[in-house]
Design a protein around this motif. Structure first.
Motif, PDB file in Angstrom:
ATOM      1  N   ALA A  44       0.831  -1.205   0.000  1.00  0.00           N
ATOM      2  CA  ALA A  44       0.000   0.000   0.000  1.00  0.00           C
ATOM      3  C   ALA A  44       0.866   1.255   0.000  1.00  0.00           C
ATOM      4  N   LEU A  45       1.892   1.276   0.836  1.00  0.00           N
ATOM      5  CA  LEU A  45       2.794   2.426   0.893  1.00  0.00           C
ATOM      6  C   LEU A  45       3.605   2.564  -0.389  1.00  0.00           C
ATOM      7  N   ALA A  46       3.967   1.438  -0.994  1.00  0.00           N
ATOM      8  CA  ALA A  46       4.747   1.489  -2.232  1.00  0.00           C
ATOM      9  C   ALA A  46       3.946   2.133  -3.351  1.00  0.00           C
ATOM     10  N   VAL A  47       2.723   1.657  -3.559  1.00  0.00           N
ATOM     11  CA  VAL A  47       1.888   2.155  -4.655  1.00  0.00           C
ATOM     12  C   VAL A  47       1.581   3.639  -4.479  1.00  0.00           C
ATOM     13  N   PHE A  48       1.041   3.999  -3.312  1.00  0.00           N
ATOM     14  CA  PHE A  48       0.635   5.386  -3.118  1.00  0.00           C
ATOM     15  C   PHE A  48       1.827   6.298  -2.854  1.00  0.00           C
ATOM     16  N   GLY A  49       2.902   5.753  -2.320  1.00  0.00           N
ATOM     17  CA  GLY A  49       4.108   6.557  -2.136  1.00  0.00           C
ATOM     18  C   GLY A  49       4.677   7.026  -3.458  1.00  0.00           C
ATOM     19  N   CYS A  50       4.704   6.134  -4.450  1.00  0.00           N
ATOM     20  CA  CYS A  50       5.192   6.527  -5.775  1.00  0.00           C
ATOM     21  C   CYS A  50       4.273   7.564  -6.405  1.00  0.00           C
ATOM     22  N   ARG A  60      10.935   7.790   0.482  1.00  0.00           N
ATOM     23  CA  ARG A  60      11.295   7.022   1.677  1.00  0.00           C
ATOM     24  C   ARG A  60      10.018   6.576   2.401  1.00  0.00           C
ATOM     25  N   ILE A  61      10.006   5.301   2.790  1.00  0.00           N
ATOM     26  CA  ILE A  61       8.862   4.751   3.515  1.00  0.00           C
ATOM     27  C   ILE A  61       8.649   5.488   4.834  1.00  0.00           C
ATOM     28  N   PRO A 103      16.633   3.631   5.387  1.00  0.00           N
ATOM     29  CA  PRO A 103      16.345   4.317   4.120  1.00  0.00           C
ATOM     30  C   PRO A 103      15.708   3.421   3.067  1.00  0.00           C
ATOM     31  N   ASP A 104      14.524   2.872   3.353  1.00  0.00           N
ATOM     32  CA  ASP A 104      13.849   2.044   2.366  1.00  0.00           C
ATOM     33  C   ASP A 104      12.946   2.921   1.508  1.00  0.00           C
ATOM     34  N   SER A 105      12.698   2.479   0.281  1.00  0.00           N
ATOM     35  CA  SER A 105      11.962   3.319  -0.659  1.00  0.00           C
ATOM     36  C   SER A 105      10.732   2.612  -1.201  1.00  0.00           C
ATOM     37  N   PRO A 106       9.667   3.372  -1.485  1.00  0.00           N
ATOM     38  CA  PRO A 106       8.495   2.762  -2.122  1.00  0.00           C
ATOM     39  C   PRO A 106       8.812   2.235  -3.509  1.00  0.00           C
ATOM     40  N   GLN A 107       9.776   2.849  -4.178  1.00  0.00           N
ATOM     41  CA  GLN A 107      10.139   2.395  -5.519  1.00  0.00           C
ATOM     42  C   GLN A 107      10.720   0.971  -5.483  1.00  0.00           C
ATOM     43  N   ARG A 108      11.530   0.671  -4.476  1.00  0.00           N
ATOM     44  CA  ARG A 108      12.081  -0.684  -4.363  1.00  0.00           C
ATOM     45  C   ARG A 108      10.983  -1.688  -4.060  1.00  0.00           C
ATOM     46  N   ILE A 109      10.106  -1.323  -3.132  1.00  0.00           N
ATOM     47  CA  ILE A 109       9.068  -2.252  -2.701  1.00  0.00           C
ATOM     48  C   ILE A 109       8.023  -2.460  -3.789  1.00  0.00           C
ATOM     49  N   ALA A 110       7.852  -1.479  -4.688  1.00  0.00           N
ATOM     50  CA  ALA A 110       6.874  -1.603  -5.768  1.00  0.00           C
ATOM     51  C   ALA A 110       7.302  -2.589  -6.847  1.00  0.00           C
ATOM     52  N   THR A 111       8.536  -3.060  -6.797  1.00  0.00           N
ATOM     53  CA  THR A 111       9.009  -4.034  -7.776  1.00  0.00           C
ATOM     54  C   THR A 111       8.171  -5.315  -7.713  1.00  0.00           C
ATOM     55  N   ASP A 112       7.785  -5.817  -8.879  1.00  0.00           N
ATOM     56  CA  ASP A 112       7.070  -7.105  -8.998  1.00  0.00           C
ATOM     57  C   ASP A 112       5.734  -7.121  -8.249  1.00  0.00           C
ATOM     58  N   GLN A 166       0.426  14.749  -9.521  1.00  0.00           N
ATOM     59  CA  GLN A 166       0.519  16.098 -10.078  1.00  0.00           C
ATOM     60  C   GLN A 166       0.599  16.087 -11.602  1.00  0.00           C
ATOM     61  N   GLY A 167       0.407  14.896 -12.175  1.00  0.00           N
ATOM     62  CA  GLY A 167       0.416  14.782 -13.622  1.00  0.00           C
ATOM     63  C   GLY A 167       1.785  14.640 -14.241  1.00  0.00           C
ATOM     64  N   GLU A 168       2.806  14.414 -13.403  1.00  0.00           N
ATOM     65  CA  GLU A 168       4.170  14.280 -13.900  1.00  0.00           C
ATOM     66  C   GLU A 168       4.526  12.803 -14.096  1.00  0.00           C
ATOM     67  N   PRO A 169       5.254  12.459 -15.146  1.00  0.00           N
ATOM     68  CA  PRO A 169       5.629  11.045 -15.372  1.00  0.00           C
ATOM     69  C   PRO A 169       6.663  10.566 -14.367  1.00  0.00           C
ATOM     70  N   PHE A 170       6.624   9.287 -14.036  1.00  0.00           N
ATOM     71  CA  PHE A 170       7.649   8.655 -13.202  1.00  0.00           C
ATOM     72  C   PHE A 170       7.910   7.261 -13.749  1.00  0.00           C
ATOM     73  N   SER A 171       9.009   6.675 -13.332  1.00  0.00           N
ATOM     74  CA  SER A 171       9.392   5.343 -13.811  1.00  0.00           C
ATOM     75  C   SER A 171       8.708   4.273 -12.966  1.00  0.00           C
ATOM     76  N   VAL A 172       7.939   3.433 -13.620  1.00  0.00           N
ATOM     77  CA  VAL A 172       7.305   2.307 -12.936  1.00  0.00           C
ATOM     78  C   VAL A 172       8.383   1.264 -12.638  1.00  0.00           C
ATOM     79  N   SER A 173       8.357   0.707 -11.440  1.00  0.00           N
ATOM     80  CA  SER A 173       9.358  -0.286 -11.039  1.00  0.00           C
ATOM     81  C   SER A 173       9.203  -1.568 -11.863  1.00  0.00           C
ATOM     82  N   PRO A 174      10.277  -2.325 -12.046  1.00  0.00           N
ATOM     83  CA  PRO A 174      10.209  -3.542 -12.862  1.00  0.00           C
ATOM     84  C   PRO A 174       9.142  -4.513 -12.372  1.00  0.00           C
TER      85      PRO A 174
END
Length: 538
Positions: A334-340, A346-347, A398-407, A453-461
């Protein structure tokens, strides 16, 4: 300056730097391990160095063990070549505590490091597997490491080649593991426990299935002696289940700087050709759990001396379900998806956001705990409170939502689908669930790769990203409608959710929530405030 190598372990400056050094003889431990190996581990990454290695270190310090662990890396040889070998197989473990203190310790329990190429390294692996003293082979290779088929259910090309080639020339990861088991079979059908310590349910079964598949194919094709498959299925070979829990994020720059300020050189991380981000140090949280099914036909180290919990399969399963389905993993997702979507990196910062903190608190307490499986050895409510109050908010981790959003597509079925099934099995109405479908809708919104905010970001693998993105690629922020045609193929996919969300009564609700999330800029936060009840409090 201090260097992380064997020749410098005796320097007093380590004490000045606040770094604990091993009190046992590393040389004697390595000699003992080389002659009579007990434990080999596959997967040389951060979780191995921060957890199993540290557990064995504690046992060596206590005198409860005199043998180390041999590590083999089969995915990214640069980990061995650029991190292990230059530092004499030593690691620096930095445990980041929630009160801001950091415990620093040199981990010296690795006796030998190997790659899995078919050269002298593989010959050494065969020698190890032929040794009667070997008790266990453990694994932290991620769930994907056990896969033999692609997303369409077809054998990977390398796996098909290995089926035809046999144990003498296989190149796939599980093919090589099975070939090593065949070496042990030929050495006298010696006993062994193969222990997956990867973070997914029934991990021992996945490992067993992969190994038995290779053995069956080879035996049917006459590429191994008859009896090999039966050997792997007999009581002399075990594939116990485990539950592992410890957060080990990628190496953090602040930790690197702290170590440099302590006078330790050579701590700069490397990024390998296979995109592994790794350093001579590992930063990790203090909290850790490893629950293991006690099936070791060749004997085992006294793991209890290192704080591990040995129990039966049913209890491991209950503990895994408690963590994965209720008390930790769903909150992380939940934090990964909405954090991104909300621009967090950072979580711990997310847990300072009142809306996101309310989201995961209610998710755990209101939608998870009512159907939680109580393992008996760990209290679910205490475990959940520890996660919410200490672990996730830890500003020094220092954990990140981007890492956790993987897979994420590989995680939703167990992290949420099982909870939905439990609600149905217990006679509860799934339509009482308000946050789980919101997270599903949030994931679909996340796949658009456009933040709030309508800005693009990189979706995790994610292995299914291209497949699911095709259904939503034409949706734009500000679009309106039911989005049923676009979302239905995703929400009906039982591979992703573990069940058909429409049959569970949650499909249309997820569609409606998605429509709210894409309505306009700022709609993600607005929708979160609405369904967490924070809108009324503003």
């Amino acid at each position: 300056m201090l260097k992380l190598c064997l020749d410098e372990l005796s320097r007093r400056e380590w004490e000045t730097a606040g770094v604990a050094v091993p009190s046992f003889s590393v040389e004697r431990m390595r000699e003992k391990t080389k002659k009579e190996p007990k434990w080999i581990h596959f997967g040389a990454g951060n979780i191995f160095r921060a957890f199993p290695c540290a557990v064995l270190q504690e046992m060596l310090e206590k005198g409860a063990e005199d043998s180390g662990v041999i590590v083999a890396e089969g995915f990214d040889r640069e980990i061995i070549e650029k991190i292990y070998r230059p530092h004499d197989d030593l690691s620096l473990l930095v445990t980041l505590k929630s009160d801001g203190t950091a415990e620093k310790k040199i981990i010296a329990s690795v006796a030998e490091s190997l790659t899995m190429e078919r050269n002298e390294n593989f010959a050494r692996l065969q020698e190890i597997f032929q040794s009667p003293s070997l008790q266990l082979a453990s694994f932290t290779i991620t769930e994907k490491g056990y896969w033999l088929r692609d997303g369409e259910g077809k054998w990977f090309a390398q796996v098909e080649t290995d089926f035809a080639g046999g144990p003498a020339c296989c190149e796939s990861y599980m093919g090589k593991i099975t070939a090593l088991c065949y070496t042990r079979y030929l050495a006298g059908e010696l006993p062994l426990s193969l222990v997956s310590m990867d973070n997914f349910s029934h991990n021992g079964d996945k490992l067993q299935e992969a190994v038995l598949t290779f053995a069956r194919e080879w035996e049917e094709r006459g590429l191994v002696k008859a009896g090999f498959l039966a050997y792997l299925q007999c009581p002399r070979i075990a594939f116990p289940w485990t539950m592992i829990d410890k957060i080990t994020p990628r190496p953090d720059q602040k930790v690197e700087e702290m170590l440099q300020d302590c006078g330790i050189e050579g701590m700069t991380p490397v990024v390998t050709g296979r995109h592994t981000y790794i350093a001579p140090f590992v930063n990790a949280e203090a909290c850790q759990y490893l629950v293991i099914e006690d099936r070791f036909p060749a004997g085992r180290p006294d793991f209890e001396q290192g704080g591990l919990i040995l129990t039966d399969r049913e209890t491991v399963d209950k503990t895994e379900r408690m963590k994965v389905c209720t008390c930790l993993n769903p909150l992380h997702t939940a934090l990964a998806v909405f954090g991104c979507l909300l621009g967090f990196t950072r979580i711990c910062d997310e847990m300072q956001d009142p809306v996101l903190r309310k989201l995961v608190t209610d998710l755990g307490n209101q939608e998870g705990l009512p159907v939680v499986v109580d393992p008996g050895i760990l209290d679910p409510r205490q475990f959940l409170n520890e996660v919410l109050q200490q672990r996730l908010p830890n500003p020094f981790l220092p954990d990140s939502p981007q890492r956790i959003a993987t897979d994420t597509s590989q995680k939703l079925a167990i992290r949420f689908g099982e909870t939905i099934k439990s609600w149905i099995e217990q006679g509860r109405e799934p339509d009482q669930l308000r946050l789980i479908p919101l997270i599903f809708a949030g994931w679909c919104r996340y796949l658009m790769g456009i933040d709030d905010q309508g800005e693009p970001f990189s979706v995790s693998p994610d292995p299914l990203y291209q497949e699911v993105y095709l259904h939503i690629e034409n949706i734009r922020l500000g679009d309106t409608g039911s989005f049923s045609a676009e979302l239905s193929p995703i929400l009906r996919n039982t591979r992703i959710f573990g069940l058909d969300l429409y049959e569970a009564g949650l499909g249309q609700r997820t569609e409606a929530l998605f429509a709210e999330l894409v309505a306009e800029k700022g709609a993600v936060r607005k929708t979160l405030e609405k369904y967490t009840g924070m809108q009324e409090e503003k």
